[in-house]
Scaffold this motif. Structure first.
Motif, PDB file in Angstrom:
ATOM      1  N   LEU A  11       0.824  -1.210   0.000  1.00 58.67           N
ATOM      2  CA  LEU A  11       0.000   0.000   0.000  1.00 58.67           C
ATOM      3  C   LEU A  11       0.858   1.260   0.000  1.00 58.67           C
ATOM      4  CD1 LEU A  11      -2.897  -0.967   2.455  1.00 58.67           C
ATOM      5  CD2 LEU A  11      -3.001  -0.675  -0.019  1.00 58.67           C
ATOM      6  N   LEU A  12       1.930   1.257   0.775  1.00 60.96           N
ATOM      7  CA  LEU A  12       2.835   2.403   0.811  1.00 60.96           C
ATOM      8  C   LEU A  12       3.509   2.615  -0.546  1.00 60.96           C
ATOM      9  CD1 LEU A  12       4.052   4.616   2.564  1.00 60.96           C
ATOM     10  CD2 LEU A  12       5.830   3.014   3.239  1.00 60.96           C
ATOM     11  N   THR A  13       3.884   1.539  -1.205  1.00 60.77           N
ATOM     12  CA  THR A  13       4.499   1.634  -2.530  1.00 60.77           C
ATOM     13  C   THR A  13       3.502   2.200  -3.539  1.00 60.77           C
ATOM     14  OG1 THR A  13       5.918  -0.265  -2.021  1.00 60.77           O
ATOM     15  CG2 THR A  13       5.685   0.336  -4.352  1.00 60.77           C
ATOM     16  N   LEU A  14       2.251   1.711  -3.516  1.00 60.59           N
ATOM     17  CA  LEU A  14       1.214   2.219  -4.417  1.00 60.59           C
ATOM     18  C   LEU A  14       0.928   3.702  -4.146  1.00 60.59           C
ATOM     19  CD1 LEU A  14      -1.285  -0.788  -4.513  1.00 60.59           C
ATOM     20  CD2 LEU A  14       0.290  -0.036  -6.314  1.00 60.59           C
ATOM     21  N   PHE A  15       0.862   4.057  -2.872  1.00 60.02           N
ATOM     22  CA  PHE A  15       0.619   5.450  -2.495  1.00 60.02           C
ATOM     23  C   PHE A  15       1.770   6.346  -2.982  1.00 60.02           C
ATOM     24  CE2 PHE A  15       1.037   8.948   0.567  1.00 60.02           C
ATOM     25  CZ  PHE A  15      -0.187   9.570   0.355  1.00 60.02           C
ATOM     26  N   THR A  16       3.011   5.887  -2.860  1.00 58.07           N
ATOM     27  CA  THR A  16       4.174   6.659  -3.304  1.00 58.07           C
ATOM     28  C   THR A  16       4.158   6.828  -4.817  1.00 58.07           C
ATOM     29  OG1 THR A  16       5.454   5.797  -1.435  1.00 58.07           O
ATOM     30  CG2 THR A  16       6.694   6.783  -3.234  1.00 58.07           C
ATOM     31  N   LEU A  17       3.814   5.768  -5.551  1.00 59.15           N
ATOM     32  CA  LEU A  17       3.726   5.872  -7.005  1.00 59.15           C
ATOM     33  C   LEU A  17       2.613   6.829  -7.432  1.00 59.15           C
ATOM     34  CD1 LEU A  17       4.305   2.147  -8.068  1.00 59.15           C
ATOM     35  CD2 LEU A  17       5.887   4.076  -8.336  1.00 59.15           C
ATOM     36  N   ALA A  18       1.482   6.757  -6.762  1.00 54.50           N
ATOM     37  CA  ALA A  18       0.369   7.665  -7.066  1.00 54.50           C
ATOM     38  C   ALA A  18       0.763   9.113  -6.773  1.00 54.50           C
ATOM     39  CB  ALA A  18      -0.874   7.271  -6.278  1.00 54.50           C
ATOM     40  N   LEU A  19       1.463   9.325  -5.677  1.00 51.88           N
ATOM     41  CA  LEU A  19       1.923  10.662  -5.316  1.00 51.88           C
ATOM     42  C   LEU A  19       2.925  11.183  -6.350  1.00 51.88           C
ATOM     43  CD1 LEU A  19       1.713  12.881  -3.192  1.00 51.88           C
ATOM     44  CD2 LEU A  19       3.578  11.787  -1.970  1.00 51.88           C
ATOM     45  N   ALA A  20       3.847  10.344  -6.795  1.00 56.76           N
ATOM     46  CA  ALA A  20       4.825  10.743  -7.809  1.00 56.76           C
ATOM     47  C   ALA A  20       4.115  11.096  -9.120  1.00 56.76           C
ATOM     48  CB  ALA A  20       5.836   9.627  -8.033  1.00 56.76           C
ATOM     49  N   LEU A  21       3.116  10.308  -9.504  1.00 56.96           N
ATOM     50  CA  LEU A  21       2.347  10.605 -10.708  1.00 56.96           C
ATOM     51  C   LEU A  21       1.608  11.939 -10.557  1.00 56.96           C
ATOM     52  CD1 LEU A  21       1.357   9.634 -13.491  1.00 56.96           C
ATOM     53  CD2 LEU A  21      -0.562   8.555 -12.296  1.00 56.96           C
ATOM     54  N   GLY A  22       1.015  12.177  -9.396  1.00 55.59           N
ATOM     55  CA  GLY A  22       0.323  13.439  -9.135  1.00 55.59           C
ATOM     56  C   GLY A  22       1.257  14.634  -9.228  1.00 55.59           C
ATOM     57  N   VAL A  23       2.453  14.517  -8.684  1.00 54.51           N
ATOM     58  CA  VAL A  23       3.437  15.602  -8.743  1.00 54.51           C
ATOM     59  C   VAL A  23       3.841  15.868 -10.191  1.00 54.51           C
ATOM     60  CG1 VAL A  23       5.812  16.234  -8.138  1.00 54.51           C
ATOM     61  CG2 VAL A  23       4.293  15.312  -6.396  1.00 54.51           C
ATOM     62  N   PHE A  24       4.034  14.812 -10.972  1.00 53.57           N
ATOM     63  CA  PHE A  24       4.395  14.967 -12.378  1.00 53.57           C
ATOM     64  C   PHE A  24       3.289  15.699 -13.146  1.00 53.57           C
ATOM     65  CE2 PHE A  24       4.094  13.323 -16.733  1.00 53.57           C
ATOM     66  CZ  PHE A  24       5.292  13.804 -17.244  1.00 53.57           C
ATOM     67  N   VAL A  25       2.036  15.304 -12.939  1.00 50.94           N
ATOM     68  CA  VAL A  25       0.912  15.938 -13.629  1.00 50.94           C
ATOM     69  C   VAL A  25       0.799  17.401 -13.217  1.00 50.94           C
ATOM     70  CG1 VAL A  25      -1.611  15.940 -13.829  1.00 50.94           C
ATOM     71  CG2 VAL A  25      -0.342  13.800 -14.008  1.00 50.94           C
ATOM     72  N   LEU A  26       0.924  17.694 -11.936  1.00 56.53           N
ATOM     73  CA  LEU A  26       0.846  19.085 -11.478  1.00 56.53           C
ATOM     74  C   LEU A  26       1.995  19.925 -12.019  1.00 56.53           C
ATOM     75  CD1 LEU A  26      -0.327  18.716  -7.781  1.00 56.53           C
ATOM     76  CD2 LEU A  26      -1.584  19.699  -9.685  1.00 56.53           C
ATOM     77  N   ALA A  27       3.193  19.378 -12.057  1.00 52.13           N
ATOM     78  CA  ALA A  27       4.341  20.125 -12.587  1.00 52.13           C
ATOM     79  C   ALA A  27       4.129  20.462 -14.060  1.00 52.13           C
ATOM     80  CB  ALA A  27       5.621  19.316 -12.401  1.00 52.13           C
ATOM     81  N   ARG A  28       3.597  19.515 -14.795  1.00 49.82           N
ATOM     82  CA  ARG A  28       3.326  19.764 -16.213  1.00 49.82           C
ATOM     83  C   ARG A  28       2.260  20.847 -16.373  1.00 49.82           C
ATOM     84  NH1 ARG A  28       0.583  16.453 -20.675  1.00 49.82           N
ATOM     85  NH2 ARG A  28       1.499  17.441 -22.472  1.00 49.82           N
ATOM     86  N   GLN A  29       1.202  20.780 -15.570  1.00 48.27           N
ATOM     87  CA  GLN A  29       0.127  21.778 -15.651  1.00 48.27           C
ATOM     88  C   GLN A  29       0.621  23.164 -15.243  1.00 48.27           C
ATOM     89  OE1 GLN A  29      -2.726  21.141 -17.054  1.00 48.27           O
ATOM     90  NE2 GLN A  29      -3.424  23.226 -16.812  1.00 48.27           N
ATOM     91  N   ILE A  30       1.488  23.227 -14.239  1.00 50.27           N
ATOM     92  CA  ILE A  30       2.060  24.512 -13.825  1.00 50.27           C
ATOM     93  C   ILE A  30       2.902  25.092 -14.956  1.00 50.27           C
ATOM     94  CG2 ILE A  30       3.756  25.580 -12.266  1.00 50.27           C
ATOM     95  CD1 ILE A  30       2.608  23.736 -10.067  1.00 50.27           C
ATOM     96  N   GLY A  31       3.638  24.255 -15.655  1.00 53.97           N
ATOM     97  CA  GLY A  31       4.420  24.719 -16.802  1.00 53.97           C
ATOM     98  C   GLY A  31       3.542  25.291 -17.897  1.00 53.97           C
TER      99      GLY A  31
END
Length: 197
Positions: free
Chosen positions: A11-31
């Motif tokens: 669960l922690l691994t899945l949560f970390t991957l989901a968080l990393a994906l969320g950060v990537f999407v937000l960084a792209r949108q901010i750009g």
């Protein structure tokens, strides 16, 4: 105990991957937002008609295909501000109310010159409150002026001579372009000469 530890690790691994994906999407949108909302600043104009040159009379067309003369000496004796816009330019839509206000305050005729697909420009005219500002299409005018970035404003004196031409996205930049127009009116000149005598 081992099962609980394994489940929590998964669960922690899945949560970390989901968080990393969320950060990537937000960084792209901010750009993307940064690109859209970044201030334009003063841009150099490299080609096309420049300040000091007269804009020859060109026949532009409204979106309803009615002819409109742009350039040359104004029959009404009024200065004009041309604002080159595009349907997919968010800065153009933000700058339009400021351009309209500055034009009204200085007694200028404001005309929008659309670049791009006529259907997209028609959709923009329906969605954006133009409040009586004409939106014209003219390939000849675009070729004469060689517009590279939008929104580009071109200020014409009553004789049809370009007094300023630059990219402008804020009220301050628009006012700086309008300030290039001669401010003295003939009536004021007469009063000054009468007082001096």
């Amino acid at each position: 105990m081992l099962i609980i530890l394994t489940v929590s690790t998964v669960l922690l691994t899945l949560f970390t991957l989901a968080l990393a994906l969320g950060v990537f999407v937000l960084a792209r949108q901010i750009g993307v937002l940064h690109e859209r909302l970044a201030p334009i600043g003063v841009q150099s104009v490299l080609s096309g008609l420049q300040a000091g040159q007269a804009l020859p009379q060109v026949t532009a067309r409204t979106l309803a295909d009615a002819p409109v003369a742009i350039g040359g000496a104004s029959a009404a004796g009024r200065a004009m501000m041309l604002m080159f816009v595009s349907a997919d330019c968010p800065v153009c839509k933000r700058a339009l109310p400021s351009a309209r206000t500055v034009a009204q305050a200085n007694g200028l005729d404001l005309v929008l010159i659309g670049e791009g697909d006529v259907a997209a420009l028609s959709a923009m005219a329906r969605q954006t409150p133009l409040e009586g500002v004409p939106l014209l299409v003219s390939m000849e005018l675009l070729l004469l002026m060689q517009i590279g970035r939008l929104p580009t404003l071109v200020v014409l004196d009553p004789r049809g001579v370009i007094t300023a031409r630059d990219v402008a996205g804020s009220r301050r930049e628009i006012e700086a372009l309008v300030a290039t127009l001669p401010q003295a009116r003939p009536a004021l000149k007469e009063e000054v000469s009468h007082v001096a005598v």
